[in-house]
Design a protein around this motif. Sequence first.
Motif: not given
Length: 309
Positions: A31-32, A100-102, A40-45
Amino acid sequence: MENLNPNLKKEFLAKGYLIGDKIGEGGCSYIYKAQRINTEIFVAIKLLKLPASYGKLAKLELISYFKQSNALYDSLHHSNIVVCFENGELLSGMPYAIFEYIPGKTLKQFLILRTSISPIVIASIMGEVLKVLAYAHSIGVIHGDLKPHNIMISRSVKAFHVKLIDFGFYKPLNGFESSELKFLSPQYNAPEQLSGNPPTCKSDLYSWGLIVLECITGKVAVSGHSMKDIYANQLRAKDVDIPSDIKEHDLGYLLQKILKKNRLERFDDTRQLLKEFSSLDFSTLPNCFSLDRQACRLNTDNTILSALE
């Protein structure tokens, strides 16, 4: 794969994501953290981890599992379940998923950092988890890999918020007659899962009960000095030990119903369990949290992925 391949960084950049540090690793994935460009949106790849030692059939099934487990989120719509924004394939054909990044910690990290935890907080966190399970079970979805590592905890000014990740139930696809892979978390799986049977609502609730006990005591409910010990303790006929001061509380009676080793004797109505759990008076539950830091250092409660070649 500690350092991401520069070509993959360029590929995600072309997709609109600036990929950053690795923030997690599971049985079959990395997970990156990434940021949508110019936002300003972060995610988890989530990227597939494909061991070179696997045979062709095992690799194909692992790819199938990765795609299936991520596609499952299309049918899950609940505020306490992580959102999957996108599923796709890289130029190499390797699948990926964007979630979604938590911000926050896993429940495992949350417990390790505590010197004590209020029973009221435990009731809030594990009640939210149970609500998610009741929803998932009502639409025929089994988590299959419930453990503190797959429960994310974030906090606002007033409350803790829970998100479940990594729904792990797997049915072989693409003509596989039997699974070539085994996805196991021995400290948290029900005995029937460790014996090779598919997970059910009952096994999800068994895992949930073990986590409740861990939250209350600070100790993993079923452990051992080695993986062999853990397997043996889960598979033995004797039911899970519940400390006497908890056993005498109404919660103890409830846990005894869902922690039966014999699945035929085990409680299986998730909504009824939620109703009963929500009615308990946690203010009368003894505070017996005492973290076993030595046990926390044992790397025995992560998902084991084994290929049967």
